[in-house]
Design a protein around this motif. Structure first.
Motif, PDB file in Angstrom:
ATOM      1  N   CYS A 209      -3.395   4.855  -9.304  1.00  0.00           N
ATOM      2  CA  CYS A 209      -3.481   6.048  -8.451  1.00  0.00           C
ATOM      3  C   CYS A 209      -4.649   6.965  -8.822  1.00  0.00           C
ATOM      4  O   CYS A 209      -5.209   7.642  -7.965  1.00  0.00           O
ATOM      5  CB  CYS A 209      -2.164   6.817  -8.448  1.00  0.00           C
TER       6      CYS A 209
ATOM      7  N   ARG B 215       0.152   2.561  -7.067  1.00  0.00           N
ATOM      8  CA  ARG B 215       0.691   3.603  -7.936  1.00  0.00           C
ATOM      9  C   ARG B 215       0.159   3.466  -9.358  1.00  0.00           C
ATOM     10  O   ARG B 215      -0.105   4.457 -10.031  1.00  0.00           O
ATOM     11  CB  ARG B 215       2.221   3.547  -7.925  1.00  0.00           C
TER      12      ARG B 215
ATOM     13  N   GLU C 229       2.084  -1.064  -2.631  1.00  0.00           N
ATOM     14  CA  GLU C 229       2.298   0.336  -3.006  1.00  0.00           C
ATOM     15  C   GLU C 229       2.513   0.476  -4.515  1.00  0.00           C
ATOM     16  O   GLU C 229       2.054   1.446  -5.122  1.00  0.00           O
ATOM     17  CB  GLU C 229       3.515   0.929  -2.274  1.00  0.00           C
TER      18      GLU C 229
ATOM     19  N   GLN D  65      -7.746   6.099  -6.736  1.00  0.00           N
ATOM     20  CA  GLN D  65      -7.665   6.107  -5.278  1.00  0.00           C
ATOM     21  C   GLN D  65      -8.785   6.920  -4.640  1.00  0.00           C
ATOM     22  O   GLN D  65      -9.395   6.490  -3.679  1.00  0.00           O
ATOM     23  CB  GLN D  65      -6.312   6.654  -4.812  1.00  0.00           C
TER      24      GLN D  65
END
Length: 184
Positions: A57, A54, A50, A60
């Protein structure tokens, strides 16, 4: 005691290979072999998937995935080489990145070993449980507990998705053929 030739016939034969100084050859990965993959390294061992997601991001939605090498190294798999090259420009205080051709031996070995899993990341298409539900219900011979309005809403959603897909394909074809987009 044996009599006769008293000369010593001992001879020391030198080994053909020096196994003590053996070095594993570096895995040579050219830039064109996995141009959509980068190495992410030098991050804290406490980092989890995670945390790395981040950092990346903004990629994504374009398609990005992480494959772990060890506690402080991972491979970032992008949807295209252009996106990966763009990501190489990211400056982050906790994470360092470099092209796979400059990666550690372990990262290159992992890339080679899992080449089929390092294909460019693609976004998963929208799905619906309607077909699965219909197949299970017909196989079991039971009636659906779904109301008529729920079925109609699901059918409408599927029709909208089909129309959207058809429109996107038409737009791609129009762009390829050089047709005017304002007519659409």
């Amino acid at each position: 005691m044996l009599s006769g030739n008293t000369k010593s016939r001992e001879s020391i034969q030198e080994p053909r290979f020096d196994y003590y100084n053996h070095e594993v050859p570096d895995i040579d990965l050219s830039d064109c072999e996995f141009p959509h993959v980068i190495e992410i390294y030098d991050f804290p061992q406490e980092f989890r998937t995670e945390d790395l997601l981040r950092v990346f991001c903004s990629y994504q939605k374009k398609g990005f995935d992480i494959k772990w090498v060890d506690d402080t190294h991972a491979l970032g798999v992008f949807s295209s080489p252009i996106t990966a090259r763009d990501a190489l420009g990211i400056k982050h205080t906790m994470v360092k990145i470099r092209p796979l051709s400059q990666a550690t031996r372990a990262a290159k070995a992992k890339a080679r070993a899992y080449a089929e899993f390092l294909q460019p990341a693609k976004e998963r298409p929208e799905t619906s449980a309607a077909l699965a539900r219909r197949l299970v219900i017909s196989a079991l011979g039971v009636r659906s507990k779904q109301s008529k309005t729920e079925r109609e809403a699901e059918l409408k959603k599927l029709q909208e998705a089909r129309e959207r897909k058809r429109l996107e394909a038409k737009q791609r074809e129009d762009i390829w053929e050089g047709r005017d987009q304002s007519a659409v």
